[in-house]
Design an enzyme around this catalytic site. Sequence first.
Site, PDB file in Angstrom:
ATOM      1  N   HIS A   1       0.821  -1.210   0.000  1.00 13.57           N
ATOM      2  CA  HIS A   1       0.000   0.000   0.000  1.00 13.57           C
ATOM      3  C   HIS A   1       0.851   1.254   0.000  1.00 13.57           C
ATOM      4  O   HIS A   1       0.687   2.144   0.846  1.00 13.57           O
ATOM      5  CB  HIS A   1      -0.973   0.008   1.189  1.00 13.57           C
TER       6      HIS A   1
ATOM      7  N   HIS B   1      -3.166   2.028  12.556  1.00 12.35           N
ATOM      8  CA  HIS B   1      -2.676   1.367  11.325  1.00 12.35           C
ATOM      9  C   HIS B   1      -3.159  -0.092  11.380  1.00 12.35           C
ATOM     10  O   HIS B   1      -4.353  -0.342  11.472  1.00 12.35           O
ATOM     11  CB  HIS B   1      -1.156   1.545  11.280  1.00 12.35           C
TER      12      HIS B   1
ATOM     13  N   LYS C   1     -12.799   7.669  18.206  1.00 11.94           N
ATOM     14  CA  LYS C   1     -12.489   7.157  16.869  1.00 11.94           C
ATOM     15  C   LYS C   1     -13.138   5.785  16.698  1.00 11.94           C
ATOM     16  O   LYS C   1     -13.116   4.957  17.608  1.00 11.94           O
ATOM     17  CB  LYS C   1     -10.975   6.979  16.724  1.00 11.94           C
TER      18      LYS C   1
ATOM     19  N   GLY D   1     -11.360   0.957  12.064  1.00 13.39           N
ATOM     20  CA  GLY D   1     -11.760   0.292  10.816  1.00 13.39           C
ATOM     21  C   GLY D   1     -12.449   1.241   9.856  1.00 13.39           C
ATOM     22  O   GLY D   1     -12.938   0.812   8.803  1.00 13.39           O
ATOM     23  N   PHE D   2     -12.501   2.528  10.212  1.00 15.38           N
ATOM     24  CA  PHE D   2     -13.136   3.534   9.340  1.00 15.38           C
ATOM     25  C   PHE D   2     -12.169   4.670   9.044  1.00 15.38           C
ATOM     26  O   PHE D   2     -11.332   5.025   9.871  1.00 15.38           O
ATOM     27  CB  PHE D   2     -14.396   4.105  10.003  1.00 15.38           C
TER      28      PHE D   2
ATOM     29  N   HIS E   1      -9.565   6.882   6.191  1.00 13.18           N
ATOM     30  CA  HIS E   1      -8.276   6.572   5.563  1.00 13.18           C
ATOM     31  C   HIS E   1      -7.498   7.857   5.289  1.00 13.18           C
ATOM     32  O   HIS E   1      -8.092   8.899   5.006  1.00 13.18           O
ATOM     33  CB  HIS E   1      -8.474   5.803   4.251  1.00 13.18           C
TER      34      HIS E   1
ATOM     35  N   ARG F   1     -10.478  -2.205  -1.158  1.00 14.04           N
ATOM     36  CA  ARG F   1     -10.311  -3.536  -0.562  1.00 14.04           C
ATOM     37  C   ARG F   1     -11.533  -3.940   0.241  1.00 14.04           C
ATOM     38  O   ARG F   1     -11.741  -5.127   0.507  1.00 14.04           O
ATOM     39  CB  ARG F   1      -9.066  -3.544   0.333  1.00 14.04           C
TER      40      ARG F   1
ATOM     41  N   ASP G   1      -9.541  -2.834   7.070  1.00 12.39           N
ATOM     42  CA  ASP G   1      -9.534  -3.576   8.330  1.00 12.39           C
ATOM     43  C   ASP G   1     -10.908  -3.980   8.849  1.00 12.39           C
ATOM     44  O   ASP G   1     -11.027  -4.971   9.562  1.00 12.39           O
ATOM     45  CB  ASP G   1      -8.834  -2.747   9.422  1.00 12.39           C
TER      46      ASP G   1
ATOM     47  N   ARG H   1      15.926  12.237   5.359  1.00 12.42           N
ATOM     48  CA  ARG H   1      16.190  13.121   6.488  1.00 12.42           C
ATOM     49  C   ARG H   1      15.513  14.456   6.197  1.00 12.42           C
ATOM     50  O   ARG H   1      16.137  15.359   5.641  1.00 12.42           O
ATOM     51  CB  ARG H   1      17.702  13.285   6.647  1.00 12.42           C
TER      52      ARG H   1
HETATM   53  C1  LIG Z   1      -4.759  -0.848   6.866  1.00  9.97           C
HETATM   54  C2  LIG Z   1      -4.802   0.451   7.513  1.00  9.97           C
HETATM   55  O1  LIG Z   1      -3.897   0.854   8.157  1.00  9.97           O
HETATM   56  S1  LIG Z   1      -6.180   1.384   7.228  1.00  9.97           S
HETATM   57  C3  LIG Z   1      -6.292   2.490   8.614  1.00  9.97           C
HETATM   58  C4  LIG Z   1      -6.653   1.725   9.848  1.00  9.97           C
HETATM   59  N1  LIG Z   1      -6.910   2.634  10.967  1.00  9.97           N
HETATM   60  C5  LIG Z   1      -8.144   2.818  11.476  1.00  9.97           C
HETATM   61  O2  LIG Z   1      -9.113   2.234  11.068  1.00  9.97           O
HETATM   62  C6  LIG Z   1      -8.212   3.745  12.658  1.00  9.97           C
HETATM   63  C7  LIG Z   1      -9.396   4.692  12.549  1.00  9.97           C
HETATM   64  N2  LIG Z   1      -9.164   5.677  11.532  1.00  9.97           N
HETATM   65  C8  LIG Z   1      -8.374   6.761  11.758  1.00  9.97           C
HETATM   66  O3  LIG Z   1      -7.886   6.975  12.866  1.00  9.97           O
HETATM   67  C9  LIG Z   1      -8.114   7.721  10.618  1.00  9.97           C
HETATM   68  O4  LIG Z   1      -9.163   7.684   9.685  1.00  9.97           O
HETATM   69  C10 LIG Z   1      -6.784   7.413   9.892  1.00  9.97           C
HETATM   70  C11 LIG Z   1      -5.619   7.316  10.909  1.00  9.97           C
HETATM   71  C12 LIG Z   1      -6.866   6.101   9.139  1.00  9.97           C
HETATM   72  C13 LIG Z   1      -6.507   8.537   8.899  1.00  9.97           C
HETATM   73  O5  LIG Z   1      -6.299   9.702   9.644  1.00  9.97           O
HETATM   74  P1  LIG Z   1      -6.371  11.139   8.959  1.00  9.97           P
HETATM   75  O6  LIG Z   1      -5.693  11.109   7.641  1.00  9.97           O
HETATM   76  O7  LIG Z   1      -5.883  12.107   9.972  1.00  9.97           O
HETATM   77  O8  LIG Z   1      -7.942  11.283   8.735  1.00  9.97           O
HETATM   78  P2  LIG Z   1      -8.755  12.443   8.008  1.00  9.97           P
HETATM   79  O9  LIG Z   1      -7.878  13.644   7.800  1.00  9.97           O
HETATM   80  O10 LIG Z   1      -9.419  11.865   6.814  1.00  9.97           O
HETATM   81  O11 LIG Z   1      -9.868  12.781   9.089  1.00  9.97           O
HETATM   82  C14 LIG Z   1     -10.900  13.647   8.762  1.00  9.97           C
HETATM   83  C15 LIG Z   1     -11.871  13.814   9.904  1.00  9.97           C
HETATM   84  O12 LIG Z   1     -12.562  12.577  10.119  1.00  9.97           O
HETATM   85  C16 LIG Z   1     -12.392  12.131  11.448  1.00  9.97           C
HETATM   86  N3  LIG Z   1     -12.195  10.708  11.415  1.00  9.97           N
HETATM   87  C17 LIG Z   1     -11.350  10.038  10.603  1.00  9.97           C
HETATM   88  N4  LIG Z   1     -11.440   8.725  10.852  1.00  9.97           N
HETATM   89  C18 LIG Z   1     -12.341   8.589  11.847  1.00  9.97           C
HETATM   90  C19 LIG Z   1     -12.837   7.469  12.540  1.00  9.97           C
HETATM   91  N5  LIG Z   1     -12.404   6.240  12.245  1.00  9.97           N
HETATM   92  N6  LIG Z   1     -13.760   7.657  13.493  1.00  9.97           N
HETATM   93  C20 LIG Z   1     -14.205   8.893  13.781  1.00  9.97           C
HETATM   94  N7  LIG Z   1     -13.764  10.002  13.156  1.00  9.97           N
HETATM   95  C21 LIG Z   1     -12.831   9.834  12.203  1.00  9.97           C
HETATM   96  C22 LIG Z   1     -11.108  12.808  11.895  1.00  9.97           C
HETATM   97  O13 LIG Z   1     -11.026  12.888  13.309  1.00  9.97           O
HETATM   98  C23 LIG Z   1     -11.208  14.116  11.228  1.00  9.97           C
HETATM   99  O14 LIG Z   1     -12.132  14.926  11.941  1.00  9.97           O
HETATM  100  P3  LIG Z   1     -11.872  16.483  12.126  1.00  9.97           P
HETATM  101  O15 LIG Z   1     -11.857  17.052  10.745  1.00  9.97           O
HETATM  102  O16 LIG Z   1     -13.021  16.919  12.979  1.00  9.97           O
HETATM  103  O17 LIG Z   1     -10.543  16.594  12.811  1.00  9.97           O
HETATM  104  O1  LIG Z   2      -2.130   3.424   3.359  1.00 10.29           O
HETATM  105  C1  LIG Z   2      -2.311   3.615   4.581  1.00 10.29           C
HETATM  106  O2  LIG Z   2      -2.098   4.704   5.149  1.00 10.29           O
HETATM  107  C2  LIG Z   2      -2.818   2.524   5.439  1.00 10.29           C
HETATM  108  C3  LIG Z   2      -3.309   1.338   4.688  1.00 10.29           C
HETATM  109  O3  LIG Z   2      -4.419   1.294   4.225  1.00 10.29           O
HETATM  110  C4  LIG Z   2      -2.389   0.229   4.491  1.00 10.29           C
HETATM  111  O4  LIG Z   2      -1.214   0.314   4.877  1.00 10.29           O
HETATM  112  O5  LIG Z   2      -2.821  -0.805   3.937  1.00 10.29           O
END
Ligand SMILES: CC(=O)SCCNC(=O)CCNC(=O)[C@H](O)C(C)(C)COP(=O)(O)OP(=O)(O)OC[C@H]1O[C@@H](n2cnc3c(N)ncnc32)[C@H](O)[C@@H]1OP(=O)(O)O
Ligand SMILES: O=C([O-])CC(=O)C(=O)O
Length: 386
Positions: free
Chosen positions: A197, A232, A265, A268-269, A271, A280, A322, A366
């Site tokens: 990814h 993540h 938060k 699973g929601f 990105h 996916r 996820d 860096r």
């Molecule tokens: C395979 C993977 O790694 S996929 C990612 C797995 N991680 C998760 O599922 C954890 C839950 N999700 C999150 O924490 C985030 O969506 C992340 C870390 C994946 C991305 O973070 P960011 O890029 O900072 O998200 P983004 O800028 O799109 O957020 C926009 C807004 O939606 C909110 N938001 C984003 N995801 C969520 C969530 N899962 N639940 C509630 N609110 C959310 C943010 O808090 C933000 O709100 P704000 O504008 O009031 O501050």
């Molecule tokens: O791309 C990302 O930030 C997280 C993700 O969905 C992955 O690593 O599969």
Amino acid sequence: MTAIAVADKQKDDKPLAGAGLRGQSAGTTALCTVGKSGTGLTYRGYDITDLAHHAEFEEVAYLLLKGKLPTQSELNDYKHSLKARRGLPPALRRVLEEIPANAHPMDVMRTGCSMLGNLDQELDFAEQEDKTDTLLAMLPAIICYWYRYSHDGVRIDTTCPEQDSIGGYFLEMLTGKAPSELHKKVMHCSLVLYAEHEFNASTFTARVCASTLSDLHSCITAAIGSLRGPLHGGANEAAMEMIERWQTPDEAEAGILQMLANKEKIMGFGHAIYRESDPRNDLIKAWSKKLSEDVGDTHLYAVSERVEAVMKREKNLFCNADFFHASAYHFMGIPTKLFTPIFVMSRVTGWAAHVFEQRANNRIIRPSADYIGPEPQAWLPMAERK
Ligand SMILES: CC(=O)SCCNC(=O)CCNC(=O)[C@H](O)C(C)(C)COP(=O)(O)OP(=O)(O)OC[C@H]1O[C@@H](n2cnc3c(N)ncnc32)[C@H](O)[C@@H]1OP(=O)(O)O
Ligand SMILES: O=C([O-])CC(=O)C(=O)O
């Protein structure tokens, strides 16, 4: 304070604009596109939907690591070679036996990978593909050997010759029984979806480590540590812990509304790159539905679907890779704490391919920082400090 609570508190405390290097290019890659218009996700130009429907995971591993899809005989040879590497060295088995049952399985993966780096050292970058293949073969063995020893008191034989796919191999070592064709297919799809990814946090970690000209095992060990966090890879476990609290879709809806009201938060929601959907999700969701029918599930799939609908309605947020992995793995009888290690078994291919790419055109990574600390200050002798 839990990791998730810390993340929620930080969100309230500090402005996030421009943070997290979001939207900035940090280098080039020929491995993957994420969220490019018209193509949700591609590996070396192949669409994820085609790969998930048609490819075995080992074909995708070959594609990422060796640069092209294998012919049938290349695939057979590759699977044969991976199978031949499954036996864990005795010193690694001894280390795994020392790790307590209450350890986090991602810490076991990290330690296992690091220990292997002592026993099977990469002495020259010319060995990088060979060392990666050994890691790919041994990571399922590392987690299953530790899990079965620490939880069931048995020392399993990790060669498992009956299974020639990594997914089937993992399931058989975990349960001691040959997995069904359905479960093997789901594992192929899951491992394909998780393989690569682009510059996600763990892959970027691996590339930063590679850019210092460090060894492969250090890069992968660092990446495992980065994947462990709930923002993540750890989100699949966190999503499972959330959905299993609810017995009906209505309970789930009330629970999500309360969590949103508390500004929590929902794991699973959302990105960092995708804005409308994660390509996916539909692929693993379809398998989750099939598995739910297969096991006669009465509520978990329905609960998951309701959570998806409520998040769309309330926050316009979509499931990432996820969310439906949680129920799919659960229906296959996989303990929740082993969900993220499965991600490692797959993503090691993407991490290693990025390490190779970084090494092929390297400059130490860096970046600079914008200083926001105090102006220059006069030295304060100890007696004058308060
Ligand atoms: C395979 C993977 O790694 S996929 C990612 C797995 N991680 C998760 O599922 C954890 C839950 N999700 C999150 O924490 C985030 O969506 C992340 C870390 C994946 C991305 O973070 P960011 O890029 O900072 O998200 P983004 O800028 O799109 O957020 C926009 C807004 O939606 C909110 N938001 C984003 N995801 C969520 C969530 N899962 N639940 C509630 N609110 C959310 C943010 O808090 C933000 O709100 P704000 O504008 O009031 O501050
Ligand atoms: O791309 C990302 O930030 C997280 C993700 O969905 C992955 O690593 O599969």
